[in-house]
Scaffold this motif. Sequence first.
Motif, PDB file in Angstrom:
ATOM      1  N   PHE A 101      41.272  -8.178  27.275  1.00 39.98           N
ATOM      2  CA  PHE A 101      40.032  -8.880  26.839  1.00 39.98           C
ATOM      3  C   PHE A 101      38.873  -7.972  26.895  1.00 39.98           C
ATOM      4  O   PHE A 101      37.699  -7.924  26.385  1.00 39.98           O
ATOM      5  CB  PHE A 101      39.835 -10.136  27.622  1.00 39.98           C
ATOM      6  N   PHE A 140      36.165  -2.549  29.599  1.00 38.14           N
ATOM      7  CA  PHE A 140      36.247  -1.624  30.600  1.00 38.14           C
ATOM      8  C   PHE A 140      37.526  -1.190  30.930  1.00 38.14           C
ATOM      9  O   PHE A 140      37.448   0.044  31.263  1.00 38.14           O
ATOM     10  CB  PHE A 140      35.439  -2.469  31.748  1.00 38.14           C
ATOM     11  N   TYR A 143      27.782 -11.900  39.987  1.00 35.11           N
ATOM     12  CA  TYR A 143      28.592 -11.358  38.873  1.00 35.11           C
ATOM     13  C   TYR A 143      27.765 -10.246  38.447  1.00 35.11           C
ATOM     14  O   TYR A 143      26.714 -10.407  37.757  1.00 35.11           O
ATOM     15  CB  TYR A 143      28.739 -12.516  37.729  1.00 35.11           C
ATOM     16  N   ARG A 197      27.503  -6.235  36.472  1.00 35.42           N
ATOM     17  CA  ARG A 197      28.348  -5.265  35.643  1.00 35.42           C
ATOM     18  C   ARG A 197      28.767  -4.118  36.328  1.00 35.42           C
ATOM     19  O   ARG A 197      28.212  -3.644  36.935  1.00 35.42           O
ATOM     20  CB  ARG A 197      27.384  -4.632  34.464  1.00 35.42           C
ATOM     21  N   ALA A 198      29.960  -3.834  36.074  1.00 40.58           N
ATOM     22  CA  ALA A 198      30.511  -2.676  36.723  1.00 40.58           C
ATOM     23  C   ALA A 198      29.842  -1.317  36.240  1.00 40.58           C
ATOM     24  O   ALA A 198      30.097  -0.323  37.053  1.00 40.58           O
ATOM     25  CB  ALA A 198      32.118  -2.278  36.197  1.00 40.58           C
ATOM     26  N   LEU A 245      30.286 -10.257  45.692  1.00 36.31           N
ATOM     27  CA  LEU A 245      30.344  -9.567  44.448  1.00 36.31           C
ATOM     28  C   LEU A 245      31.530  -9.909  43.659  1.00 36.31           C
ATOM     29  O   LEU A 245      32.525  -9.875  44.213  1.00 36.31           O
ATOM     30  CB  LEU A 245      30.042  -8.285  44.236  1.00 36.31           C
ATOM     31  N   ARG A 246      31.184 -10.159  42.438  1.00 37.00           N
ATOM     32  CA  ARG A 246      32.512 -10.133  41.198  1.00 37.00           C
ATOM     33  C   ARG A 246      31.979  -9.256  40.172  1.00 37.00           C
ATOM     34  O   ARG A 246      31.010  -9.429  39.628  1.00 37.00           O
ATOM     35  CB  ARG A 246      32.681 -11.485  40.859  1.00 37.00           C
ATOM     36  N   LEU A 247      32.996  -8.241  39.706  1.00 32.22           N
ATOM     37  CA  LEU A 247      32.478  -7.101  38.848  1.00 32.22           C
ATOM     38  C   LEU A 247      32.821  -7.586  37.461  1.00 32.22           C
ATOM     39  O   LEU A 247      33.997  -7.954  37.131  1.00 32.22           O
ATOM     40  CB  LEU A 247      33.117  -5.909  39.038  1.00 32.22           C
ATOM     41  N   GLY A 248      31.947  -7.458  36.309  1.00 34.70           N
ATOM     42  CA  GLY A 248      32.014  -7.663  35.145  1.00 34.70           C
ATOM     43  C   GLY A 248      33.065  -6.442  34.517  1.00 34.70           C
ATOM     44  O   GLY A 248      33.256  -5.377  35.517  1.00 34.70           O
ATOM     45  N   ALA A 249      33.461  -6.632  33.616  1.00 33.10           N
ATOM     46  CA  ALA A 249      34.293  -5.686  32.935  1.00 33.10           C
ATOM     47  C   ALA A 249      33.926  -5.127  31.457  1.00 33.10           C
ATOM     48  O   ALA A 249      34.912  -5.093  30.554  1.00 33.10           O
ATOM     49  CB  ALA A 249      35.687  -5.720  33.188  1.00 33.10           C
ATOM     50  N   GLY A 250      32.526  -5.292  31.022  1.00 33.72           N
ATOM     51  CA  GLY A 250      32.143  -4.893  29.738  1.00 33.72           C
ATOM     52  C   GLY A 250      32.453  -5.741  28.775  1.00 33.72           C
ATOM     53  O   GLY A 250      33.185  -5.405  27.503  1.00 33.72           O
ATOM     54  N   ALA A 251      32.323  -7.034  29.051  1.00 34.49           N
ATOM     55  CA  ALA A 251      32.413  -8.142  27.815  1.00 34.49           C
ATOM     56  C   ALA A 251      31.029  -8.909  27.845  1.00 34.49           C
ATOM     57  O   ALA A 251      30.685  -9.285  28.757  1.00 34.49           O
ATOM     58  CB  ALA A 251      33.380  -9.175  27.920  1.00 34.49           C
ATOM     59  N   CYS A 271      30.537 -12.400  28.508  1.00 35.29           N
ATOM     60  CA  CYS A 271      30.595 -12.795  29.909  1.00 35.29           C
ATOM     61  C   CYS A 271      28.885 -13.068  30.472  1.00 35.29           C
ATOM     62  O   CYS A 271      28.852 -13.570  31.736  1.00 35.29           O
ATOM     63  CB  CYS A 271      31.284 -12.086  30.767  1.00 35.29           C
ATOM     64  N   SER A 287      35.165 -15.711  34.090  1.00 29.49           N
ATOM     65  CA  SER A 287      35.553 -14.626  34.431  1.00 29.49           C
ATOM     66  C   SER A 287      35.295 -14.280  35.944  1.00 29.49           C
ATOM     67  O   SER A 287      36.066 -13.503  36.848  1.00 29.49           O
ATOM     68  CB  SER A 287      34.297 -13.116  33.874  1.00 29.49           C
ATOM     69  N   VAL A 288      34.390 -14.851  36.634  1.00 23.97           N
ATOM     70  CA  VAL A 288      34.511 -15.183  38.067  1.00 23.97           C
ATOM     71  C   VAL A 288      35.867 -15.448  38.584  1.00 23.97           C
ATOM     72  O   VAL A 288      36.569 -15.272  39.492  1.00 23.97           O
ATOM     73  CB  VAL A 288      33.579 -15.907  38.441  1.00 23.97           C
ATOM     74  N   GLY A 324      37.316 -13.991  29.642  1.00 28.95           N
ATOM     75  CA  GLY A 324      35.667 -14.524  29.489  1.00 28.95           C
ATOM     76  C   GLY A 324      35.539 -15.371  28.433  1.00 28.95           C
ATOM     77  O   GLY A 324      34.762 -14.839  27.587  1.00 28.95           O
TER      78      GLY A 324
END
Lengths: 160, 595
Positions: free
Chosen positions: A67, A70, B233, B235-236, B273-279, B282, B291-292, B297
């Motif tokens: 999904f 990254f 939340y 972004r990575a 912290l919670r990292l996003g993963a490029g979406a 989100c 996502s958290v 997401g």
Amino acid sequence: MAVREVDIDFSQDLLDYIEVWKEKPGNLIMMLHRIQEEFGYIPREAAIKLTHLTGVPLAKVYGVVTFYHFFKLEKPGKHKIQVCMGTACYLKGGEDLIQELENLLGIGVNQTTEDEEFSVEAVRCVGCCGLAPVIVVDGEVYGKLKKDQLPEILAKHRGE
Amino acid sequence: MEFNHYILVCGGTGCESSKADDIYRNLLKECEAQGVKDSVQVVKTGCFGFCEQGPIVKILPEESFYVQVKPDDARELIAEHIVKGRQVERLLYDQEKTRRLTGIEDIQFYQKQLRVVLRNCGVINPENIDEYIAREGYAALEKAIFEMTPDEVVEELKTSGLRGRGGAGFPTWMKWKFTKQVQEEEKYIVCNADEGDPGAYMDRSTLEGDPHNVLEAMAIAGHTVGAKQGYIYIRAEYPLAINRLNKAIEQALDYGLLGENILGSDFSFNIELRLGAGAFVCGEETALLASVEGERGMPRPRPPFPAVKGLWNKPTVINNVETWANIPVILLRGANWFSNIGTDKSKGTKVFALTGKINNSGLVEVPMGTPLRDIINDIGGGIKDGKAFKAVQTGGPSGGVITSEFLDTPIDYEHLQELGSIMGSGGMIVMDEDDCMVDVAKFYLGFTVDESCGKCAPCRVGGRKLLNILERISKGQGSRQDLQKLKDIGEAMKRAALCGLGQTAPNPILSTMKYFEDEYLEHIDEQYCRAGKCKELVTYTINPENCIGCGICARRCPVNAISGEKRQPHEIDQALCIKCGECYNACKFDAVIVK
Ligand SMILES: Cc1cc2nc3c(=O)[nH]c(=O)nc-3n(C[C@H](O)[C@H](O)[C@H](O)COP(=O)(O)O)c2cc1C
Ligand code: FES
């Protein structure tokens, strides 16, 4: 279900990290980040090993991995080139940089050179829009970039 | 200890990447070498905002504002400014190319700005909690715990008129009130630091320059609504901000400003912290919560709203970084002070990331209601390279364009919406005559199609259809019916899509069609792109009158499409030409014509 042996080693740090996060709610993405940090991508064996360590089903792991942009399923090159294609960089010629990298390296977006030295990826805004157009090589940001600077940058990183 | 001089070095991501770190280290080294280390303090701060001129070094008490500093300049700065007390003229900002200016108050870029959210950015060391505390940091939290009731805090926010800075502009006090009213043991506080709009970096700079401000605000919310746990939340892609937040949380725990029994009270609050993963999706609040929770997401239908059923189905206050950053200062200086800034319905200031074809790219904070013209001409210093202004885009992929006839519009939630755009989170991208509006719409749509999560058909299918039509038009293969189709599909998506992503995805198209219909028609009827951006529609030719036959274009051409005798006019073989524009860029005699 028989537990299949997997052939991959996690560093002690990674194992410790998973041990801590295992019990926390909403932990899957954080553990995947840590795995990608260690391997540069999410190897299949690592995903399987994660399911053994945590009990999260493999389908769920892949559901999440696929999904999010990254997370990578394929091994990137030794040096990772990220070309920003956010709006500011796009307007200032981000595409030309991708084109020039293709001329120089012979690879397009999401590809890795045959010698596994470089991989190229297009990303959406790295937050240095004031410096557009921007590329990031191995975490180092190059801003206000002209395409004739690229050969020098590649040479510098190839040497490292 | 008192120092004679303070040297502030910008440590925002933009400047760091231009070697601010080396500058910082060299300054320390030179202070030592030149024997002034005990009387000078060198500090790495957050972003000064004037990214165009970075890296920036500011020396106090003289307030000297040095721009475009290089690591090698450290020796001269110490030797001249610190040791001999003489400013280094050549590094001062050169506004009119004639007169170099010393301080910020003279620089036009800063004159119409008002720094409320960014008040500490570029002033304090973000990695040192003491500096934040010295600027009344955590005093608002203390006030909220010991001097105010939760109801008074909500009331104060209501009077202030603060509205969400993440996009929709929802009144902040209402969200807090809803969550506060629900009787539940577990509640959560969430900070939305996903900053998905490509081409915007307000939240990044706020977190990098003043992380405690956001932590303090979240703790205040925790106390007000009765939550013990907060999540940021982020972004990575923002490693520096993540790093500074982690340090800030650690320090705040150390000082008893987070954790158990904050300031000796019975209130406990933790932040992770919670990292996003490029979406991108989100950034939408319900997708963010999924996502958290560690899931894909995907957005959920609202209602129920997160304020009532949010994270793990518990009541959750979710606000944007900039919204959070306003809260401590509102409690400290009072709601009335805040509501005096801005317009009737839009209070306070707004931070914009001013980028694109503008002379002074950077981070600007202005009172709500400031006319766009002031931002572009006075603060932004006008369009780059003397080109003509075409439009400014606000609201990113969910927003629209504003044209020159509306430059006097005051910027606030209502006026932007009237013009068919939105405030969004604060991206402001300036476009000039070289930018094609069809291409811009196609760019944004390509983005939203990429980022659609696929859950609902209007967005998944509709977006793809819109993109196909735009691609056709940009190749000169569109028809006039296509314009109607764009409108119909766009309107249907606005009504039927599940979340804000799909509902707003057609905005860039609808807005460019409204203001630049002639450009769409040129692509369709005349197969012509006036900006020369749509590659299929341009031809490059050589004007024999101007061509002196130097041959530079032929050497640059990657596909050997250009030929000609030496010192004779050259020609381009249209069958071979790939329209890369190399010849056009290479020619020094304006002999290459784009049509
Ligand atoms: C597609 C989409 C993307 C969004 N991206 C962001 C974002 O990157 N940052 C943000 O703060 N809000 C974003 N929002 C808005 C959030 O859903 C939400 O309104 C916001 O976090 C609420 O905070 P506020 O009231 O403080 O503005 C987005 C909304 C949509 C529909
Ligand atoms: S658009 Fe490239 S850094 Fe933001």
